[in-house]
Design an enzyme around this catalytic site. Sequence first.
Site, PDB file in Angstrom:
ATOM      1  NE  ARG A 209      40.094  51.965  67.530  1.00 15.97           N
ATOM      2  CZ  ARG A 209      41.235  51.292  67.585  1.00 15.97           C
ATOM      3  NH1 ARG A 209      41.274  50.015  67.218  1.00 15.97           N
ATOM      4  NH2 ARG A 209      42.325  51.868  67.973  1.00 15.97           N
TER       5      ARG A 209
ATOM      6  NE  ARG B 248      41.507  46.661  62.316  1.00 15.68           N
ATOM      7  CZ  ARG B 248      42.611  46.576  63.073  1.00 15.68           C
ATOM      8  NH1 ARG B 248      43.726  46.103  62.561  1.00 15.68           N
ATOM      9  NH2 ARG B 248      42.571  46.936  64.330  1.00 15.68           N
TER      10      ARG B 248
ATOM     11  NE  ARG C 269      42.220  48.302  55.853  1.00 10.66           N
ATOM     12  CZ  ARG C 269      42.697  47.365  56.664  1.00 10.66           C
ATOM     13  NH1 ARG C 269      43.077  47.659  57.886  1.00 10.66           N
ATOM     14  NH2 ARG C 269      42.768  46.117  56.258  1.00 10.66           N
TER      15      ARG C 269
ATOM     16  CG  ASP D 204      44.622  56.455  65.202  1.00 10.75           C
ATOM     17  OD1 ASP D 204      43.966  55.417  65.379  1.00 10.75           O
ATOM     18  OD2 ASP D 204      45.687  56.693  65.794  1.00 10.75           O
TER      19      ASP D 204
ATOM     20  CE1 TYR E  97      50.396  53.568  70.617  1.00  8.99           C
ATOM     21  CE2 TYR E  97      49.193  55.096  72.016  1.00  8.99           C
ATOM     22  CZ  TYR E  97      49.321  53.855  71.438  1.00  8.99           C
ATOM     23  OH  TYR E  97      48.376  52.897  71.683  1.00  8.99           O
TER      24      TYR E  97
HETATM   25  O1  CP3 Z   1      35.837  54.683  67.595  1.00 10.66           O
HETATM   26  C1  CP3 Z   1      35.774  54.903  66.367  1.00 10.66           C
HETATM   27  O2  CP3 Z   1      35.071  54.247  65.590  1.00 10.66           O
HETATM   28  C2  CP3 Z   1      36.548  56.094  65.831  1.00 10.66           C
HETATM   29  C3  CP3 Z   1      37.805  55.813  65.260  1.00 10.66           C
HETATM   30  C4  CP3 Z   1      39.045  55.576  66.130  1.00 10.66           C
HETATM   31  C5  CP3 Z   1      40.166  54.866  65.633  1.00 10.66           C
HETATM   32  N1  CP3 Z   1      41.173  54.958  66.551  1.00 10.66           N
HETATM   33  C6  CP3 Z   1      40.236  54.211  64.330  1.00 10.66           C
HETATM   34  C7  CP3 Z   1      41.276  53.194  64.084  1.00 10.66           C
HETATM   35  C8  CP3 Z   1      39.387  56.041  67.400  1.00 10.66           C
HETATM   36  C9  CP3 Z   1      38.530  56.811  68.393  1.00 10.66           C
HETATM   37  C10 CP3 Z   1      40.739  55.640  67.649  1.00 10.66           C
HETATM   38  C11 CP3 Z   1      41.475  55.992  68.865  1.00 10.66           C
HETATM   39  C12 CP3 Z   1      42.788  55.350  69.141  1.00 10.66           C
HETATM   40  N2  CP3 Z   1      43.800  55.075  68.263  1.00 10.66           N
HETATM   41  C13 CP3 Z   1      43.229  55.010  70.431  1.00 10.66           C
HETATM   42  C14 CP3 Z   1      42.480  55.235  71.694  1.00 10.66           C
HETATM   43  C15 CP3 Z   1      41.360  54.289  71.846  1.00 10.66           C
HETATM   44  C16 CP3 Z   1      41.728  52.911  72.255  1.00 10.66           C
HETATM   45  O3  CP3 Z   1      41.510  52.000  71.450  1.00 10.66           O
HETATM   46  O4  CP3 Z   1      42.214  52.753  73.381  1.00 10.66           O
HETATM   47  C17 CP3 Z   1      44.517  54.461  70.305  1.00 10.66           C
HETATM   48  C18 CP3 Z   1      45.377  53.934  71.422  1.00 10.66           C
HETATM   49  C19 CP3 Z   1      44.869  54.527  68.932  1.00 10.66           C
HETATM   50  C20 CP3 Z   1      46.159  54.141  68.326  1.00 10.66           C
HETATM   51  C21 CP3 Z   1      45.994  53.103  67.297  1.00 10.66           C
HETATM   52  N3  CP3 Z   1      45.362  53.289  66.094  1.00 10.66           N
HETATM   53  C22 CP3 Z   1      46.464  51.773  67.339  1.00 10.66           C
HETATM   54  C23 CP3 Z   1      47.204  51.155  68.504  1.00 10.66           C
HETATM   55  C24 CP3 Z   1      46.075  51.176  66.128  1.00 10.66           C
HETATM   56  C25 CP3 Z   1      46.422  49.816  65.608  1.00 10.66           C
HETATM   57  C26 CP3 Z   1      45.539  48.828  66.254  1.00 10.66           C
HETATM   58  C27 CP3 Z   1      45.450  47.554  65.485  1.00 10.66           C
HETATM   59  O5  CP3 Z   1      44.700  46.732  65.979  1.00 10.66           O
HETATM   60  O6  CP3 Z   1      46.105  47.399  64.447  1.00 10.66           O
HETATM   61  C28 CP3 Z   1      45.358  52.120  65.377  1.00 10.66           C
HETATM   62  C29 CP3 Z   1      44.733  51.924  64.060  1.00 10.66           C
HETATM   63  C30 CP3 Z   1      43.268  52.163  63.951  1.00 10.66           C
HETATM   64  N4  CP3 Z   1      42.598  53.258  64.438  1.00 10.66           N
HETATM   65  C31 CP3 Z   1      42.329  51.364  63.242  1.00 10.66           C
HETATM   66  C32 CP3 Z   1      41.085  52.014  63.306  1.00 10.66           C
HETATM   67  C33 CP3 Z   1      39.787  51.606  62.677  1.00 10.66           C
HETATM   68  C34 CP3 Z   1      42.661  50.115  62.473  1.00 10.66           C
HETATM   69  C35 CP3 Z   1      43.299  50.543  61.213  1.00 10.66           C
HETATM   70  C36 CP3 Z   1      43.047  49.586  60.088  1.00 10.66           C
HETATM   71  O7  CP3 Z   1      42.049  49.762  59.361  1.00 10.66           O
HETATM   72  O8  CP3 Z   1      43.883  48.694  59.897  1.00 10.66           O
END
Ligand code: CP3
Length: 359
Positions: free
Chosen positions: A27, A31, A40, A77, A154
């Site tokens: 990540r 944010r 965004r 994602d 999910y």
């Molecule tokens: O690592 C990176 O920089 C690459 C981008 C990336 C994102 N999601 C961007 C994202 C990667 C590799 C993921 C993987 C992902 N997504 C996982 C596996 C990794 C982990 O964290 O265990 C999972 C479980 C998800 C599912 C997911 N996507 C969730 C649960 C959420 C919401 C989380 C939250 O805190 O709200 C997301 C959204 C998400 N994916 C964001 C980002 C930058 C936040 C979105 C936003 O801008 O509001």
Amino acid sequence: MPTEPAHRFLRACQRLTVDQTPIWLMRQAGRYLPEYLKVRQQAGDFLTLCKTPDLATEVTLQPLRRFDLDAAILFSDILVVPEAMGMHLSFGQGEGPILEPVLRRAADLQRLTPVEPEEQLGYVLQAVSQIRSALNEKTPLIGFSGSPWTLATYMVEGGSSKTFRYIKGMLFDQPQLLQQLLDRISDVVADYLNAQIAHGVQAVQIFDTWGGVLGPREFVEFSLRSMQRVIQKLHRSGKEGQQVPVILFAKGCGSQLEAILESGCEVIGLDWSTDLGMARQRLAGRAALQGNLDPAALYASPERLREQVRRLLHAYGPHPGHIFNLGHGMAPDMDPQQVVTLVESVRTESRLLLQQTHH
Ligand code: CP3
């Protein structure tokens, strides 16, 4: 014969010698970066950002402009895969992701549609191509997917879960149905990762975020086996004929390192609950290790952060095959300045550590 890679991240994946321990952060885009929030907002929402290759490219590159990182990770994602399979995906305000309608019974699986990555996920592949040309060979690009098990959680729960009631209900009461679902997802994930490789990603990471909620037997049967099925199907030589290493990050599965190795991955990602030195000894050079600083160390003072970095580097020791990372992702409330300190201390401390052994 593939030639040895030059980039230290790719070298470390193959357990070759490096001048410094490579570092990237899960990540690393997101944010906690004001420039991310700006893009965004411009996109309107997170999914539009993922689906607009120019913006996904921009956001992938943002952390590399600020920090001296050794790899880029595709901005996307894991949940775009269930969406491509026909589910409706949305991100509610502060509630995390929502996938609907949920899959609970055999008949529900019939709603899933076949996936042609170039079609339904073409926007990701276009982003991969654009990112590769923007990076211009300077920094390697990591592609990724969720693991079949993690994606299935999910799809069956309909979003994030604390208890995993429905997917575990399926696991115990309808194991064959779950297996069928996992096989479906595995084939899509394999095709999707192969398409990413064809478009130029130089390594792939499989995120098994929820592997650790399973008991050890269930982890092997329902998560690991499906990841193995994916890895077996991967075309492991990339666009330029080079080897494409697989990083398997299974959160909460530090007790299963030997089993994870059987999946065929080259690199095992560790969360912070596993002792890095002990993991290295257990694997005895059979895999590279990625990790595993407690992300909360970024909330500590710069001095304590440096101390934690030093401890971790010394726990691994002057051996090849360490990729520095956090044990999980960056959080939105983290201070970018702490990442500067983190990256700089990995550079300085690892140089010292690795020099000692070469002389
Ligand atoms: O690592 C990176 O920089 C690459 C981008 C990336 C994102 N999601 C961007 C994202 C990667 C590799 C993921 C993987 C992902 N997504 C996982 C596996 C990794 C982990 O964290 O265990 C999972 C479980 C998800 C599912 C997911 N996507 C969730 C649960 C959420 C919401 C989380 C939250 O805190 O709200 C997301 C959204 C998400 N994916 C964001 C980002 C930058 C936040 C979105 C936003 O801008 O509001």
